[in-house]
Design an enzyme around this catalytic site. Structure first.
Site, PDB file in Angstrom:
ATOM      1  N   LYS A  58       7.279  -5.079  -2.702  1.00  9.03           N
ATOM      2  CA  LYS A  58       6.931  -3.875  -3.551  1.00  9.03           C
ATOM      3  C   LYS A  58       8.594  -3.383  -4.092  1.00  9.03           C
ATOM      4  O   LYS A  58       8.426  -3.085  -5.401  1.00  9.03           O
ATOM      5  CB  LYS A  58       6.578  -2.604  -2.856  1.00  9.03           C
TER       6      LYS A  58
ATOM      7  N   GLU B 189       3.002   9.214  -5.709  1.00  9.28           N
ATOM      8  CA  GLU B 189       2.741   9.457  -4.195  1.00  9.28           C
ATOM      9  C   GLU B 189       2.732  10.961  -3.672  1.00  9.28           C
ATOM     10  O   GLU B 189       1.780  11.373  -2.986  1.00  9.28           O
ATOM     11  CB  GLU B 189       3.423   8.429  -3.360  1.00  9.28           C
TER      12      GLU B 189
ATOM     13  N   ASP C 275      -3.572   3.220  -1.547  1.00 15.70           N
ATOM     14  CA  ASP C 275      -2.130   3.273  -1.198  1.00 15.70           C
ATOM     15  C   ASP C 275      -1.469   1.967  -1.148  1.00 15.70           C
ATOM     16  O   ASP C 275      -1.493   1.254  -0.122  1.00 15.70           O
ATOM     17  CB  ASP C 275      -1.994   4.171  -0.185  1.00 15.70           C
TER      18      ASP C 275
ATOM     19  N   ASP D  24       8.326  12.175   0.858  1.00 19.04           N
ATOM     20  CA  ASP D  24       7.702  11.145   1.059  1.00 19.04           C
ATOM     21  C   ASP D  24       8.414  10.050   1.403  1.00 19.04           C
ATOM     22  O   ASP D  24       9.189   9.311   0.725  1.00 19.04           O
ATOM     23  CB  ASP D  24       6.592  10.641  -0.100  1.00 19.04           C
TER      24      ASP D  24
END
Length: 563
Positions: free
Chosen positions: A68, A145, A6, A168
């Site tokens: 990210k 995800e 992850d 999420d």
């Protein structure tokens, strides 16, 4: 060995599928969560994880986080003597995680399944694969995800026809997917999200409110001061997730600030962000053509989903309480481990087929005519609509704008806006046309084919002559080309990185420097501790170092608790 990773905005985790199911590996500090932060010290050594996070306060100019969000762009960050692209920074995180996995298992990691937000674009997915290549591993599979979270909850073991929604909310991204299980297939019906909405944005809300009430201008704060303040506010945000009120005490120079906020007021301040979460939820349900009552389960994952306002939003919209019994920080990583086991064809797992969808609409640029017969240019003509199950292939017939046209430029775009100028251009294909022909005689079939690896093939065939033209879009603007990946891989090999067995010492010194920045009243004591521990390090006696490191850590725990 194949691992599941992850690669998160604020934290990252690594694990594998073992005899007892999915298992996560701790880092050198014994924690499963490794902060996604990179720093460079005065000697040019790269520091990753908790030590780098502490240096965000003491050395903000030499540290970087939340990169990210920049994946798929050519943005560069200056650290030390060189610039780093987002792929390279992510590769440094991946290298640290791989070292943790190899230390835990004694095996070499050769391949990984990496989770990505469901709403990541084609360019962002390719950048994630490039990060894996720069880290020295093969990344043949990316898993969305929410799909990973579904595997962590074992939703693939539900009865056929079971439908579930995965919500999420991580540190930097938000996405939602609607999935259905049937005949050993976990099919994604729809995905939506916001790549710039996460826990960091709720922290921004607290920072804005604090500064407004204390009559402070954020821009007037030094990087160190802002780092200290945001760390206090992050602790307050966590307190609000567990209780009804939080208190923030912060000292700037000789001025002491004492601020309190309750959960109800935090929810009011965050209303705009809550509304931004509603939009992807509604879009995913519309695209899946489902009503809330048709869902069997709703799952919350991501560390930021702990906020009570998130559970309230979901409960109001869907009329039920969501599932949260798997650690929200670990759910996606555990699911990535299951996906790694499936990829390795682990016999302990029943075969599960994971489908994916195209997250954005793909199409081309066209002209249209108004009621007066006037040409209007720059319209977007969708060919593959968002949330089409991949692999997918779609075809449409297009014509040139004018008779006797000798060339046609087929421009390829990605996005959801009716005008191409507000979408992302992926590439173009020049097609020569036979001269002295009418519009109808030069008609062509245009086919878009999008595969599970994110490769888009564009094919145009002139109907009259059957002449075929092709464009394969494997690269996007801002994504590293193979030659550049090789060059940057060589450059990364030459970077000095602190050995894993020394990371505990690096981390504790970074923590001491952070406390020195934050607590003026304890600086003399901290300097004495730092000097003493440096002398112990010079002894190179591992047992002595371990004992004094433990004592040093306990002393700093007591200091933070007392202040």
């Amino acid at each position: 060995m194949i691992v599941g990773i992850d690669l998160g905005t604020t934290h990252s985790l690594v694990g594998m599928y073992g005899d007892e199911g999915p298992v996560l590996f701790p880092n050198a500090l014994g924690d499963y969560l490794t902060p996604s932060v990179v720093s460079v010290d005065d000697d040019g050594h790269v520091i990753v994880g908790q030590a780098a996070r502490d240096r965000m306060v003491s050395h903000p100019g030499a540290s970087v986080a939340t990169f990210k969000r920049w994946m798929g762009t050519p943005r560069e960050t200056r650290l030390g003597t060189r610039n780093f692209r987002p792929e390279e920074l992510s590769a440094l995180i991946l290298r640290s995680l791989i070292a943790d996995a190899e230390a835990a298992t004694g095996q070499k990691v050769t391949e990984a399944v990496i989770s990505v937000p469901a709403y990541f674009s084609d360019a962002q997915r390719k950048a994630t694969r490039a990060a894996g290549e720069l880290a020295g591993i093969r990344v043949e599979r990316l898993i969305n995800e929410p799909t990973a979270a579904a595997l962590a909850y074992g939703l693939q073991e539900k009865h056929d026809g079971a439908r579930f929604l995965v919500f999420d909310l991580g540190g930097g991204t938000f996405d939602v997917s609607v999935l259905e299980m049937f005949d050993g297939v976990v099919e994604v019906h729809a995905s939506a999200g916001d790549n710039f909405l996460g826990g960091e944005d709720f922290l921004d809300v607290l920072e804005t409110a604090f500064c407004a009430e204390q009559q402070l201008a954020v821009d007037d704060l030094s990087p160190q001061e802002r780092g200290q303040l945001r760390r206090r506010l992050e602790l307050a945000k966590r307190e609000l997730g567990a209780g009804s009120e939080a208190r923030v005490e912060w000292k700037r120079g000789e001025q002491v600030f004492d601020w309190r906020i309750d959960e109800e007021r935090f929810a009011r301040l965050s209303e705009n962000l809550v509304q931004r979460m509603r939009t992807p939820l509604e879009r995913a349900m519309r695209d899946a053509r489902l009503q809330p009552t048709q869902l069997d389960e709703i799952v919350l994952v991501g560390g930021a989903s702990r906020m009570p306002l998130v559970a309230r939003l979901v409960s109001r919209m869907f009329g039920r309480l969501p599932l949260r019994h798997v650690n929200p920080d670990q759910a996606i990583a555990l699911g990535a481990c299951v996906a790694a086991g499936l990829k390795a064809r682990d016999t302990r797992l029943d075969e599960v087929i994971l489908t994916d969808v195209c997250p954005y609409t793909l199409g081309t640029k066209v002209s249209r005519w108004d009621e007066n017969g006037k040409e209007q240019q720059g319209f977007f003509a969708p060919i593959i609509h968002r949330n089409s199950t991949v692999p997918v292939s779609r075809e449409q017939v297009f014509q040139p704008v004018r008779d006797h046209q000798t060339k046609l430029t087929l421009e390829v775009y990605q996005g959801e806006n009716p005008m191409v100028e507000r979408n992302i251009k992926l590439g173009e294909l020049d097609i020569p046309l036979p001269p002295k022909r009418s519009v109808a005689d030069n008609a062509m079939n245009v086919r878009f084919t999008y595969d599970i690896n994110g490769v888009l093939q564009v094919e145009a065939v002139l109907i009259a002559t059957q002449q075929r033209y092709e464009l394969v879009l494997e690269q996007n603007p801002g994504v590293l080309a193979p030659a550049e990946i090789r060059a940057r891989l060589q450059a990364l090999e030459n970077i000095k990185i602190h050995p894993r067995n020394k990371q505990e010492n690096v981390a504790i010194m970074a923590r001491a420097e952070r406390l020195y920045e934050e607590y003026v009243v304890a600086r003399t004591q901290l300097q004495q501790w730092i000097a003493h521990f440096r002398a112990i390090l010079e002894s190179q006696d591992d047992q002595l170092i371990r004992e004094h490191r433990r004592q040093f850590g306990e002393a700093m725990d007591a200091l933070e608790a007392s202040v």
